[in-house]
Write an enzyme that holds these catalytic residues in place. Structure first.
Site, mmCIF file in Angstrom:
data_model
loop_
_atom_site.group_PDB
_atom_site.id
_atom_site.type_symbol
_atom_site.label_atom_id
_atom_site.label_comp_id
_atom_site.label_asym_id
_atom_site.label_seq_id
_atom_site.Cartn_x
_atom_site.Cartn_y
_atom_site.Cartn_z
ATOM 1 N N GLU A 47 0.678 -1.233 0.077
ATOM 2 C CA GLU A 47 0.082 -0.034 0.023
ATOM 3 C C GLU A 47 1.077 1.262 0.005
ATOM 4 O O GLU A 47 1.893 1.449 0.711
ATOM 5 C CB GLU A 47 -0.760 0.048 1.327
ATOM 6 N N LYS A 129 -8.329 4.764 -2.722
ATOM 7 C CA LYS A 129 -8.854 4.301 -1.501
ATOM 8 C C LYS A 129 -10.480 5.237 -1.087
ATOM 9 O O LYS A 129 -10.380 6.266 -0.897
ATOM 10 C CB LYS A 129 -8.045 4.526 -0.348
ATOM 11 N N CYS A 163 -5.970 -1.996 2.304
ATOM 12 C CA CYS A 163 -6.021 -2.267 3.554
ATOM 13 C C CYS A 163 -7.581 -2.497 4.135
ATOM 14 O O CYS A 163 -8.206 -3.424 3.926
ATOM 15 C CB CYS A 163 -5.413 -0.929 4.331
#
Length: 337
Positions: A47, A129, A163
């Site tokens: 990430e 995200k 995540c």
């Protein structure tokens, strides 16, 4: 009889260069070449690996994080730009699909962005995200539904989440409903401790089982020297250790190879794509096991924009002959005065 299809994949767990964005990109390109030399057709990085995950935001209060935040702005990735060109060239030269996490800068905002490059170097997906987690909300803006997209690549249909997006079941279902074959997960690593590694493992194994796809997950790694450079507080340094679970999981929820939980390395495994059908024959969450007349998902996949414009047609006004004559008479009268 269907021909057996096998895809070799690689999940990369290495440390970034905390002093240079270019240094991190060089490490990415070297890892792509190393993985390709081992026969990998897909290479996955952690990430926001370029230039690095904002570890400072987890251990420092906002009032003390301004300089680090601005430094991240200076080193962040513009898409498209030099970083995407370098990674695209590496993907193309090695003939591999690459999934890379970056801190993306879009004018005055940063985003946690996942980039998917096909084996010919084309950038086939840029997604952000959708909801940064906890301390991350001080660093990144929010993504939108346009990134919840599964793309066709040289290795198959690839979807990606970052995540704790994996704790949003509707986000995962959006990718499942698009029949992803390989799900790419990315986590920061070197964070929180063993409990984080345990949570990652449970999460990715569950998604593999529920979606009936393979999961390739990469987490990052920090050296002791890097941890000390982020914070001199030995108590806070404990929060920057552990939490690594680079792993490759089958549709049956099993590790294809033992996971990598510490140190640097490249995890390589062969995926028997026939296991997808084997799993879905018994339980297809978006097919024969679904009940869309009872439960279904609506996805707004329009890109979010701070402004939209509506074009108003302009009608040309053509003066009549009489109006033109009146205008000419008025001008002559003015001159006579």
């Amino acid at each position: 009889m269907t021909e057996k299809r096998t895809v070799r994949v690689a999940a990369v767990q290495i440390a970034p260069d905390l002093d240079s964005a270019d240094g991190t990109v060089e490490r990415v390109c070297r890892a792509i070449a190393d993985a390709a030399a081992q026969g990998a057709a897909l290479v996955v990085f952690p990430e926001t690996f370029v230039p690095y995950y904002p570890y400072f935001s987890f251990v420092r209060p906002p009032v003390l994080a301004g300089a680090d935040h601005l430094r991240l702005y200076e080193r962040a990735v513009v898409v498209p730009g030099p970083v995407t060109e370098a990674v695209a060239a590496a993907a193309r030269a090695n003939g591999v699909v690459v999934v890379l996490g970056v801190n993306e800068r879009d004018h005055g905002s940063l985003y946690n962005t996942q980039l998917v490059f096909d084996a010919d170097g084309r950038l086939v997906l840029k997604r952000r995200k959708i909801t940064p987690t906890y301390h991350e909300r001080m660093i990144w803006g929010q993504g939108d539904g346009s990134g919840l997209t599964v793309v066709d690549t040289a290795v198959g249909r690839v979807g990606a989440l970052a995540c704790w997006e994996h704790y949003n079941p509707l986000a995962r279902y959006a990718l499942m409903a698009q029949h992803e074959e390989i799900h790419v997960a990315q986590f920061p690593g070197s964070l929180v401790g063993q409990i984080f590694a345990d949570q990652i493992e449970v999460t990715i194994r569950h998604h593999a089982l529920e979606s009936g796809c393979f999961v390739v997950n990469a987490t990052g790694w920090l050296t002791d020297e890097q941890i000390q450079s982020i914070t001199p507080d030995t108590g806070l340094q404990k929060a920057l250790r552990g939490g690594c679970m680079t792993a490759i999981v089958s549709p049956e929820g099993n590790h294809v190879v033992p996971p990598l939980t510490s140190g640097e390395g490249i995890l390589v495994a062969d995926l028997d794509m026939g296991l997808i059908t084997k799993r879905k024959r018994m339980m297809d969450s978006v097919g024969h096991y679904a009940r869309p007349e009872l439960l279904s998902l609506t996805l707004d996949n329009r890109p979010a924009a701070p402004m939209t414009t509506t074009a108003t047609p302009v009608t040309a006004i053509v003066p009549s002959p009489k109006a033109e004559a009146d205008h000419d008479d008025a001008q002559l009268l003015q001159l006579a005065r």
